[in-house]
Scaffold this active site. Sequence first.
Site, PDB file in Angstrom:
ATOM      1  N   LYS A 115     -29.831 -17.086 -18.834  1.00 48.45           N
ATOM      2  CA  LYS A 115     -29.784 -16.449 -20.154  1.00 48.45           C
ATOM      3  C   LYS A 115     -29.477 -17.497 -21.210  1.00 48.45           C
ATOM      4  CE  LYS A 115     -27.764 -12.292 -18.149  1.00 48.45           C
ATOM      5  NZ  LYS A 115     -26.512 -11.559 -17.896  1.00 48.45           N
ATOM      6  N   ARG A 174     -30.076   3.125 -14.889  1.00 48.34           N
ATOM      7  CA  ARG A 174     -31.161   2.618 -15.705  1.00 48.34           C
ATOM      8  C   ARG A 174     -32.203   3.702 -16.000  1.00 48.34           C
ATOM      9  NH1 ARG A 174     -35.247  -1.327 -16.869  1.00 48.34           N
ATOM     10  NH2 ARG A 174     -36.871  -0.559 -15.500  1.00 48.34           N
ATOM     11  N   CYS A 197     -30.673  14.352  30.700  1.00 44.91           N
ATOM     12  CA  CYS A 197     -31.003  12.966  30.358  1.00 44.91           C
ATOM     13  C   CYS A 197     -29.694  12.225  30.007  1.00 44.91           C
ATOM     14  CB  CYS A 197     -31.970  12.962  29.179  1.00 44.91           C
ATOM     15  SG  CYS A 197     -32.450  11.315  28.653  1.00 44.91           S
ATOM     16  N   CYS A 248     -37.354  12.907  23.849  1.00 44.18           N
ATOM     17  CA  CYS A 248     -37.225  13.332  25.239  1.00 44.18           C
ATOM     18  C   CYS A 248     -36.647  14.741  25.189  1.00 44.18           C
ATOM     19  CB  CYS A 248     -36.283  12.405  25.999  1.00 44.18           C
ATOM     20  SG  CYS A 248     -35.803  13.137  27.583  1.00 44.18           S
ATOM     21  N   CYS A 275     -34.928   9.202  32.030  1.00 40.81           N
ATOM     22  CA  CYS A 275     -34.945  10.314  32.989  1.00 40.81           C
ATOM     23  C   CYS A 275     -36.360  10.674  33.431  1.00 40.81           C
ATOM     24  CB  CYS A 275     -34.251  11.545  32.398  1.00 40.81           C
ATOM     25  SG  CYS A 275     -35.184  12.320  31.064  1.00 40.81           S
ATOM     26  N   LYS A 300     -27.839 -13.232  -9.488  1.00 41.66           N
ATOM     27  CA  LYS A 300     -28.546 -11.962  -9.660  1.00 41.66           C
ATOM     28  C   LYS A 300     -28.057 -11.036  -8.557  1.00 41.66           C
ATOM     29  CE  LYS A 300     -33.147 -10.068 -10.449  1.00 41.66           C
ATOM     30  NZ  LYS A 300     -32.971  -8.854  -9.694  1.00 41.66           N
ATOM     31  N   LYS A 324     -36.012 -15.628  -8.200  1.00 39.36           N
ATOM     32  CA  LYS A 324     -35.714 -14.913  -6.948  1.00 39.36           C
ATOM     33  C   LYS A 324     -35.678 -15.881  -5.776  1.00 39.36           C
ATOM     34  CE  LYS A 324     -36.944 -10.632  -6.800  1.00 39.36           C
ATOM     35  NZ  LYS A 324     -36.479  -9.278  -6.889  1.00 39.36           N
ATOM     36  N   SER A 341     -35.978  -4.753 -18.147  1.00 38.77           N
ATOM     37  CA  SER A 341     -35.827  -5.537 -16.924  1.00 38.77           C
ATOM     38  C   SER A 341     -36.082  -6.997 -17.271  1.00 38.77           C
ATOM     39  CB  SER A 341     -36.791  -5.040 -15.857  1.00 38.77           C
ATOM     40  OG  SER A 341     -38.094  -5.232 -16.306  1.00 38.77           O
ATOM     41  N   GLU A 397     -26.307 -17.368 -13.918  1.00 38.77           N
ATOM     42  CA  GLU A 397     -25.514 -16.344 -13.234  1.00 38.77           C
ATOM     43  C   GLU A 397     -26.176 -15.958 -11.931  1.00 38.77           C
ATOM     44  OE1 GLU A 397     -25.207 -12.990 -15.836  1.00 38.77           O
ATOM     45  OE2 GLU A 397     -24.666 -14.265 -17.534  1.00 38.77           O
ATOM     46  N   ASP A 427       0.834  -1.202   0.000  1.00 40.65           N
ATOM     47  CA  ASP A 427       0.000   0.000   0.000  1.00 40.65           C
ATOM     48  C   ASP A 427       0.872   1.257   0.000  1.00 40.65           C
ATOM     49  OD1 ASP A 427      -1.974  -1.812   0.168  1.00 40.65           O
ATOM     50  OD2 ASP A 427      -2.821  -1.116   2.080  1.00 40.65           O
ATOM     51  N   GLN A 428       1.973   1.198   0.775  1.00 41.97           N
ATOM     52  CA  GLN A 428       2.858   2.370   0.851  1.00 41.97           C
ATOM     53  C   GLN A 428       3.471   2.682  -0.509  1.00 41.97           C
ATOM     54  OE1 GLN A 428       2.549   0.034   2.985  1.00 41.97           O
ATOM     55  NE2 GLN A 428       3.264   0.522   5.042  1.00 41.97           N
ATOM     56  N   GLU A 429       3.919   1.631  -1.204  1.00 39.57           N
ATOM     57  CA  GLU A 429       4.511   1.859  -2.523  1.00 39.57           C
ATOM     58  C   GLU A 429       3.467   2.440  -3.479  1.00 39.57           C
ATOM     59  OE1 GLU A 429       7.820  -1.523  -3.234  1.00 39.57           O
ATOM     60  OE2 GLU A 429       5.914  -2.263  -2.483  1.00 39.57           O
ATOM     61  N   PHE A 430       2.223   1.914  -3.359  1.00 37.86           N
ATOM     62  CA  PHE A 430       1.132   2.421  -4.193  1.00 37.86           C
ATOM     63  C   PHE A 430       0.913   3.908  -3.903  1.00 37.86           C
ATOM     64  CE2 PHE A 430      -3.255   3.367  -5.208  1.00 37.86           C
ATOM     65  CZ  PHE A 430      -3.453   2.709  -6.418  1.00 37.86           C
ATOM     66  N   CYS A 471     -39.831   9.404  29.284  1.00 42.71           N
ATOM     67  CA  CYS A 471     -38.488   8.932  28.930  1.00 42.71           C
ATOM     68  C   CYS A 471     -38.069   7.810  29.883  1.00 42.71           C
ATOM     69  CB  CYS A 471     -37.492  10.086  29.011  1.00 42.71           C
ATOM     70  SG  CYS A 471     -35.792   9.553  28.694  1.00 42.71           S
ATOM     71  N   ASP A 506     -27.704  -7.837  -6.251  1.00 44.09           N
ATOM     72  CA  ASP A 506     -28.732  -6.939  -5.744  1.00 44.09           C
ATOM     73  C   ASP A 506     -28.169  -5.540  -5.503  1.00 44.09           C
ATOM     74  OD1 ASP A 506     -31.175  -6.127  -4.902  1.00 44.09           O
ATOM     75  OD2 ASP A 506     -31.078  -7.081  -2.934  1.00 44.09           O
ATOM     76  N   TYR A 519     -22.094  -7.911 -16.429  1.00 45.78           N
ATOM     77  CA  TYR A 519     -22.722  -9.146 -16.887  1.00 45.78           C
ATOM     78  C   TYR A 519     -23.358  -9.083 -18.277  1.00 45.78           C
ATOM     79  CZ  TYR A 519     -26.484  -6.608 -14.462  1.00 45.78           C
ATOM     80  OH  TYR A 519     -27.350  -5.649 -14.019  1.00 45.78           O
TER      81      TYR A 519
HETATM   82  S1  IVH Z   1     -29.009  -9.240 -17.367  1.00 46.56           S
HETATM   83  C1  IVH Z   1     -31.591  -7.993 -20.839  1.00 46.56           C
HETATM   84  N1  IVH Z   1     -27.663 -10.355 -15.390  1.00 46.56           N
HETATM   85  O1  IVH Z   1     -31.580  -7.571 -12.400  1.00 46.56           O
HETATM   86  C2  IVH Z   1     -30.858  -8.544 -19.673  1.00 46.56           C
HETATM   87  N2  IVH Z   1     -29.214  -8.643 -14.849  1.00 46.56           N
HETATM   88  O2  IVH Z   1     -34.517  -7.741 -12.739  1.00 46.56           O
HETATM   89  C3  IVH Z   1     -30.456  -7.487 -18.760  1.00 46.56           C
HETATM   90  N3  IVH Z   1     -29.274  -8.054 -12.450  1.00 46.56           N
HETATM   91  O3  IVH Z   1     -32.072  -4.721 -14.353  1.00 46.56           O
HETATM   92  C4  IVH Z   1     -30.062  -7.868 -17.398  1.00 46.56           C
HETATM   93  N4  IVH Z   1     -27.735  -9.500 -11.812  1.00 46.56           N
HETATM   94  O4  IVH Z   1     -30.129  -4.712 -12.652  1.00 46.56           O
HETATM   95  C5  IVH Z   1     -28.602  -9.434 -15.728  1.00 46.56           C
HETATM   96  N5  IVH Z   1     -26.373 -11.404 -13.765  1.00 46.56           N
HETATM   97  C6  IVH Z   1     -27.280 -10.498 -14.109  1.00 46.56           C
HETATM   98  C7  IVH Z   1     -27.898  -9.647 -13.139  1.00 46.56           C
HETATM   99  C8  IVH Z   1     -28.869  -8.730 -13.557  1.00 46.56           C
HETATM  100  C9  IVH Z   1     -28.566  -8.530 -11.415  1.00 46.56           C
HETATM  101  C10 IVH Z   1     -30.299  -7.013 -12.321  1.00 46.56           C
HETATM  102  C11 IVH Z   1     -30.254  -5.939 -13.356  1.00 46.56           C
HETATM  103  C12 IVH Z   1     -31.589  -5.976 -14.035  1.00 46.56           C
HETATM  104  C13 IVH Z   1     -32.431  -6.647 -13.008  1.00 46.56           C
HETATM  105  C14 IVH Z   1     -33.598  -7.352 -13.667  1.00 46.56           C
END
Ligand code: IVH
Length: 692
Positions: free
Chosen positions: A284, A131, A427, A421, A406, A110, A308, A77, A108, A28-31, A403, A112, A221
Amino acid sequence: MDRIDQLRQALHAHNHRYYVDNAPTISDQEFDALMHELQSLEAAHPERFDPNSPTQRVGSDLGHDFQQVAHRYPMLSLGNTYNRADVSEWYARVQSGLGGTPFAVCCELKFDGLSIALTYEHGRLTQALTRGDGVKGDDVTANVRTIASIPLVLPEGGDYPASFEIRGEVLMPWRSFEALNAERERREEPLFANPRNAASGTLKSRNSAVVAERRLDAYLYYLLGEDIPHQSHYDNMMRCREWGFRVSDAMTMAHSLDDIYAFIDHWDEGRRHLPVATDGIVLKVDSIAQQEQLGYTAKSPRWAIAYKFQAERAATPLTAVTFQVGRTGAVTPVANMQPVLLSGTIVKRASLHNADIISSLDLHIGDTVLVEKAGEIISQIVGVDTTQRTAALGPAVTFATHCPECGTPLVRYDGEAAHYCPNDATCPPQIKGRIEHFITRDTMNIDSIGPETIDAWYAAGLITDVADLYDLRLVQRTDGLYIVRQRASETAQSLFFGAPLDDDAPALATTPKAGQNYIAGIARSLTVPFDRVLYALGIRFVGKVAAKSLAHHFRDMAHLRAAREEDLLSVEGIGSTIAESVLRYFADSRNTTRIDRLAAAGVQMQMPETAQRSSVLTGERIVISGTFTRHSREAYKTLIEAHGGKNVSSISAKTTFVLAGENMGPAKREKAERLGVPLVSEDDFLARIGEA
Ligand code: IVH
């Protein structure tokens, strides 16, 4: 390639090894040393400014108003599913849509967080959009540049397309999220419910320096563009990884429904050990040609779907509701439950937030309550299982009227959900909370003292006010070393050692090492700059940023104390809530007494005089307008003063010139023209004062 280019290239590469590969090759120091060298070279050569330089990762405190920009490709979406039957229906639809030809599915995680679309032109990040409504998004490029795992410049000579878009998710890792919430809890700021809210609040921040501090991360992704390298989504993502993007290791190709279920089963459990939040998986169809064949509905692609995970829930009896009092006097109701296991941790307490939430739940002691983990970290009561109610049900839960600490009757201000309070003078949690706020790292930074020490000192009668800290001294008695409070005038010269003492004065035994550390920490706080002192005082609504603006504007405590409402309102970023709170604070003699005591102890009550650098601006009255790229507005103000000029707030015939940045308002521009006041650009200004 000169030294600046060399350093930029080296720092980009080290950054990637550190943040993406997790395999740094220098310390880290060198960085830091390389970064410092680059920073000073760039400061000496402003003509070499580059928004994609590694130095720009730290962000800036310039306000960013987000511009809305149309997406090159709309951001759709995904359809959601919640069980295997839905997944199998989707699989069957894909099968028939492709007329029975074989296909592979890329599975893949998902993530969050919030989705982001990044544009790269000739290997350089040029734009980052949220988005938004799917058609237009907010331009958050400046903020995204601070995210360390997003490459700003791709390695030269790479085989990436000249122009492409890459999409992914911006996330706040659990560790950053927990640290952020712990900090907010200490400051009694509202907590973020989950990492997604925290990430999105952060990315929409108008201050990119805050974004840099919050340590966001990103997983990519989806690759789009005219000439992307492969006909397989999976292969494209592997290429993106080679170009330097963070692509999840969890991507797996499935060739059957069973493969897909195995992936789901694995990650439903496995996701608990990931550094970031996930809320499901995404499936996908891998072949781009097959994706095109399947096409889109109005809202989402037919070739992809989300599954989900179930939010984890548990049912457990409510045993009691207690009330917690914080630094500002706000009273939080807390549900106490029979301990229950939820997402791997034992839950026994949950915040009930406020009186409205209690009454909407119709809670009774003994009720079986349903607890959920919002984003798996803060447990929340989401309902009551009324079918479990028996004749033995306890009384309905009502909000405390007094409270718990107090005994003072609680008050509820118009339009606020919280009860308070009002007894801020005596208090105990309010007093201790104010002292705790005063010593934290962002304020007076007295790190030798912690909450337990404050508890003990308060209990022993040593301190009831932050100013008391500066009256603490060490006294050697026959039976050992003690920490005592003595009025400054009674003490000997030394900051450390006090005068001998009568036996019944409040005193607490200590060891020489701890004692010296306490007093040394307090003494060191005398050098903390005025803006942080102001924040440390805990004036309601005056956070770190407001304190900084006030300190820079008024320069010292005397001027701030004398400020009228209109003076306060003329400060950038100060609105009526803060202005009124400041006025109320100084109208209270307990507060002004405290400030006088702190000042007498040597606490900084003014900004340091800025060193006079030249007098080229002597006699000039200069208005600053618009936004700037080289320095912040505050910095320009300081520069004007350092060169003998005066910064004035509005344009008049007496104004010498306007230092005009970008996006200067049309009304100001028109007024300057009408009065014949010249506009001077940022670069010309810097040249004039010889700082270019
Ligand atoms: S693909 C057309 N891949 O989930 C395909 N989305 O509910 C576009 N998300 O808006 C999305 N992980 O924000 C894709 N591995 C993943 C994802 C992912 C999270 C989110 C993304 C999307 C939302 C859809």
